[in-house]
Enzyme design. Sequence first.
Site, mmCIF file in Angstrom:
data_model
loop_
_atom_site.group_PDB
_atom_site.id
_atom_site.type_symbol
_atom_site.label_atom_id
_atom_site.label_comp_id
_atom_site.label_asym_id
_atom_site.label_seq_id
_atom_site.Cartn_x
_atom_site.Cartn_y
_atom_site.Cartn_z
ATOM 1 N N ASP A 119 26.997 -35.394 -7.654
ATOM 2 C CA ASP A 119 26.839 -33.940 -7.585
ATOM 3 C C ASP A 119 27.065 -33.362 -8.974
ATOM 4 O O ASP A 119 28.064 -33.674 -9.628
ATOM 5 C CB ASP A 119 27.860 -33.369 -6.597
ATOM 6 C CG ASP A 119 27.628 -31.887 -6.334
ATOM 7 O OD1 ASP A 119 26.510 -31.403 -6.554
ATOM 8 O OD2 ASP A 119 28.586 -31.227 -5.896
ATOM 9 N N HIS A 126 27.172 -20.160 -11.927
ATOM 10 C CA HIS A 126 28.196 -20.744 -11.039
ATOM 11 C C HIS A 126 29.375 -21.260 -11.851
ATOM 12 O O HIS A 126 30.530 -20.989 -11.508
ATOM 13 C CB HIS A 126 27.578 -21.869 -10.213
ATOM 14 C CG HIS A 126 28.581 -22.637 -9.395
ATOM 15 N ND1 HIS A 126 29.178 -22.115 -8.272
ATOM 16 C CD2 HIS A 126 29.099 -23.893 -9.553
ATOM 17 C CE1 HIS A 126 30.019 -23.017 -7.759
ATOM 18 N NE2 HIS A 126 29.992 -24.106 -8.517
ATOM 19 N N GLU A 192 28.153 -24.777 -0.532
ATOM 20 C CA GLU A 192 27.489 -24.738 -1.830
ATOM 21 C C GLU A 192 26.016 -25.032 -1.586
ATOM 22 O O GLU A 192 25.661 -26.117 -1.126
ATOM 23 C CB GLU A 192 28.094 -25.761 -2.799
ATOM 24 C CG GLU A 192 29.500 -25.347 -3.215
ATOM 25 C CD GLU A 192 30.114 -26.184 -4.325
ATOM 26 O OE1 GLU A 192 30.972 -25.647 -5.046
ATOM 27 O OE2 GLU A 192 29.743 -27.358 -4.455
ATOM 28 N N GLU A 194 22.594 -26.146 -2.687
ATOM 29 C CA GLU A 194 22.146 -26.991 -3.794
ATOM 30 C C GLU A 194 20.782 -27.604 -3.462
ATOM 31 O O GLU A 194 20.310 -27.546 -2.332
ATOM 32 C CB GLU A 194 23.153 -28.122 -4.046
ATOM 33 C CG GLU A 194 24.588 -27.612 -4.226
ATOM 34 C CD GLU A 194 25.524 -28.632 -4.837
ATOM 35 O OE1 GLU A 194 25.039 -29.588 -5.469
ATOM 36 O OE2 GLU A 194 26.743 -28.472 -4.675
ATOM 37 N N ASP A 226 26.813 -28.634 0.046
ATOM 38 C CA ASP A 226 28.017 -29.375 -0.354
ATOM 39 C C ASP A 226 29.242 -28.594 0.132
ATOM 40 O O ASP A 226 29.845 -27.826 -0.604
ATOM 41 C CB ASP A 226 28.016 -29.529 -1.880
ATOM 42 C CG ASP A 226 29.271 -30.216 -2.396
ATOM 43 O OD1 ASP A 226 29.916 -30.939 -1.616
ATOM 44 O OD2 ASP A 226 29.589 -30.016 -3.586
ATOM 45 N N ARG A 230 38.102 -25.114 -0.541
ATOM 46 C CA ARG A 230 38.556 -24.557 -1.827
ATOM 47 C C ARG A 230 40.059 -24.672 -2.031
ATOM 48 O O ARG A 230 40.515 -24.847 -3.172
ATOM 49 C CB ARG A 230 38.140 -23.096 -1.941
ATOM 50 C CG ARG A 230 36.649 -22.853 -1.913
ATOM 51 C CD ARG A 230 35.931 -23.585 -3.016
ATOM 52 N NE ARG A 230 34.488 -23.305 -2.963
ATOM 53 C CZ ARG A 230 33.599 -23.963 -3.683
ATOM 54 N NH1 ARG A 230 33.975 -24.938 -4.503
ATOM 55 N NH2 ARG A 230 32.326 -23.681 -3.589
ATOM 56 N N GLN A 233 40.695 -28.326 -2.845
ATOM 57 C CA GLN A 233 40.102 -28.580 -4.170
ATOM 58 C C GLN A 233 40.965 -28.019 -5.296
ATOM 59 O O GLN A 233 41.232 -28.698 -6.298
ATOM 60 C CB GLN A 233 38.703 -27.945 -4.221
ATOM 61 C CG GLN A 233 37.978 -28.114 -5.555
ATOM 62 C CD GLN A 233 36.647 -27.344 -5.607
ATOM 63 O OE1 GLN A 233 36.246 -26.717 -4.627
ATOM 64 N NE2 GLN A 233 35.977 -27.406 -6.729
ATOM 65 N N LYS A 246 35.847 -32.180 -1.170
ATOM 66 C CA LYS A 246 34.382 -32.263 -1.082
ATOM 67 C C LYS A 246 33.910 -33.413 -0.198
ATOM 68 O O LYS A 246 32.790 -33.380 0.307
ATOM 69 C CB LYS A 246 33.794 -32.515 -2.485
ATOM 70 C CG LYS A 246 34.127 -31.463 -3.515
ATOM 71 C CD LYS A 246 33.167 -30.315 -3.411
ATOM 72 C CE LYS A 246 33.298 -29.378 -4.593
ATOM 73 N NZ LYS A 246 32.320 -28.302 -4.511
ATOM 74 N N THR A 250 28.736 -33.732 3.469
ATOM 75 C CA THR A 250 27.662 -33.121 2.671
ATOM 76 C C THR A 250 26.418 -33.147 3.547
ATOM 77 O O THR A 250 26.026 -34.217 4.024
ATOM 78 C CB THR A 250 27.413 -33.927 1.375
ATOM 79 O OG1 THR A 250 28.655 -34.047 0.664
ATOM 80 C CG2 THR A 250 26.383 -33.248 0.492
ATOM 81 N N GLU A 353 32.256 -17.373 -4.756
ATOM 82 C CA GLU A 353 31.726 -16.464 -5.787
ATOM 83 C C GLU A 353 31.301 -15.128 -5.181
ATOM 84 O O GLU A 353 31.548 -14.076 -5.765
ATOM 85 C CB GLU A 353 30.495 -17.093 -6.453
ATOM 86 C CG GLU A 353 30.750 -18.349 -7.221
ATOM 87 C CD GLU A 353 29.409 -18.961 -7.615
ATOM 88 O OE1 GLU A 353 28.801 -18.470 -8.571
ATOM 89 O OE2 GLU A 353 28.964 -19.898 -6.929
HETATM 90 O O1 LIG Z 1 36.631 -27.237 -11.239
HETATM 91 C C1 LIG Z 1 35.519 -26.740 -11.252
HETATM 92 O O2 LIG Z 1 35.100 -26.159 -12.258
HETATM 93 C C2 LIG Z 1 34.678 -26.767 -10.046
HETATM 94 C C3 LIG Z 1 34.004 -27.823 -9.642
HETATM 95 C C4 LIG Z 1 33.185 -27.826 -8.441
HETATM 96 O O3 LIG Z 1 33.250 -26.968 -7.556
HETATM 97 C C5 LIG Z 1 32.319 -29.002 -8.335
HETATM 98 C C6 LIG Z 1 30.992 -28.763 -7.739
HETATM 99 O O4 LIG Z 1 30.738 -29.094 -6.589
HETATM 100 C C7 LIG Z 1 30.001 -28.190 -8.697
HETATM 101 C C8 LIG Z 1 28.770 -27.524 -8.223
HETATM 102 O O5 LIG Z 1 28.343 -27.672 -7.069
HETATM 103 O O6 LIG Z 1 28.153 -26.818 -9.042
HETATM 104 CA CA CA Z 2 28.706 -29.036 -5.397
HETATM 105 MG MG MG Z 3 30.404 -32.213 -0.166
#
Ligand SMILES: O=C(O)/C=C/C(=O)CC(=O)CC(=O)O
Ligand code: CA
Ligand code: MG
Length: 407
Positions: A119, A126, A192, A194, A226, A230, A233, A246, A250, A353
């Site tokens: 990914d 973004h 996400e 994509e 995806d 959060r 993460q 993540k 997916t 976002e």
């Molecule tokens: O820590 C970060 O800057 C964030 C990373 C992500 O969220 C990874 C991701 O899945 C990137 C994306 O889909 O553009």
């Molecule tokens: Ca992603």
């Molecule tokens: Mg995923």
Amino acid sequence: MTSTWLAVPADHPFGIGNLPYGVHTTTEDPAPRIGVAIGDHVLDAGAVAQATGSDHAPVLSAADLNPLMAAGRAVWTTVRAEITAWLTDTAYRREVEANLTPRQDVAMRLPFAVGDYVDFYASENHARNIGRIFRPDAEPLTPNWKHLPIGYHGRSGTVVVSGTDIVRPSGQRKAPADAAPTYGPCLRLDIEAEVGFVVGTPTQMGTQVPLSAFRDHAFGVFLVNDWSARDIQAWEYVPLGPFLGKSFATSVSPWVVPLDALAHAWVEPPARDVEPLPYLDDRAGEPGGLDLAIEVALNGHTVSRPPFRTMYWTAAQQLAHMTVNGASLRTGDFYASGTVSGPEVDQRGALIEITWNGREPVKLPDGSTRAFLEDGDEVVVTATAPGPDGTRIGFGEVAGRVVPTRG
Ligand SMILES: O=C(O)/C=C/C(=O)CC(=O)CC(=O)O
Ligand SMILES: [Ca+2]
Ligand SMILES: [Mg+2]
């Protein structure tokens, strides 16, 4: 203009200029097999290939797209021409009509056996938004961002086809003000939007795929969601990047649009404001951006329209970068573009976002609001691209519903 003898409106997203491949089953025949979407029907490609004595019956009679994808660009082109002939030459009418099923009557499977999954993080909008939210005291773009397409290896075993329920993940969460982490269901479940690219022709270890060889290796394009936890993460990602936030799921759309269907969709990517190293330098040659118009709906209400043409890094650059160290490619490896976000709020591809980390929830027509996803919520991502003669090439959808945690 090419036209089919089937009753398919010229502006249908699955018109004769598209012909995406998928893997389907029917109640009469539960064996997974290759289908081609045409209008509101699915054509059993293996059955027609056998009935017409096609040389390509073996690859089209497989249970997934991998043998066809492994056969390489020359075979992809002749198979596509052959399927186009079936649908445009009335000589094939009997074989075709015997093997058409209404799309609403088929069940779709994963289109290919997934190899490795990568990914990327290729939308500048973004990356700037996420940088500001996750690292408010730092520069939003890391110093490497405009020199290389940042990515990570994801978990291929949890890639699921559209329509699969998504179980809310559990894990460690720790808000900045908390003294210690707690364990429990994700409280900030996100999406996400994509775009995915699947590798057909494999490579040997120690070799690279230059920008100019992209179309020899990339078989087709599809949509990806995806799913992202959060809270998990934000606590776990330092310093090695995304992991359990993540890897739980997916989702991918079932129809793989061949690159040959996207001849009218190529566009110049954004201006390169940092000079790319030669292996990533795409400023000469064919344009590498793709003009997909994406739409994200939450419980049937459109919350965003991300424009894929705004992506800074292209699919060809991503493939070149993925192999620049000599890592080999296998048929069925796929990579996702990274979240697609345009410059406007209603063009962002993730709720974090759109709602600015939950501070500005979206309002839904039923009067409720969402900062992040609730159990029972359904997210549907769709897209189209320009096709021949003013038509649109449809990608179908990647859909998924959130169901309560089991952990
Ligand atoms: O820590 C970060 O800057 C964030 C990373 C992500 O969220 C990874 C991701 O899945 C990137 C994306 O889909 O553009
Ligand atoms: Ca992603
Ligand atoms: Mg995923």
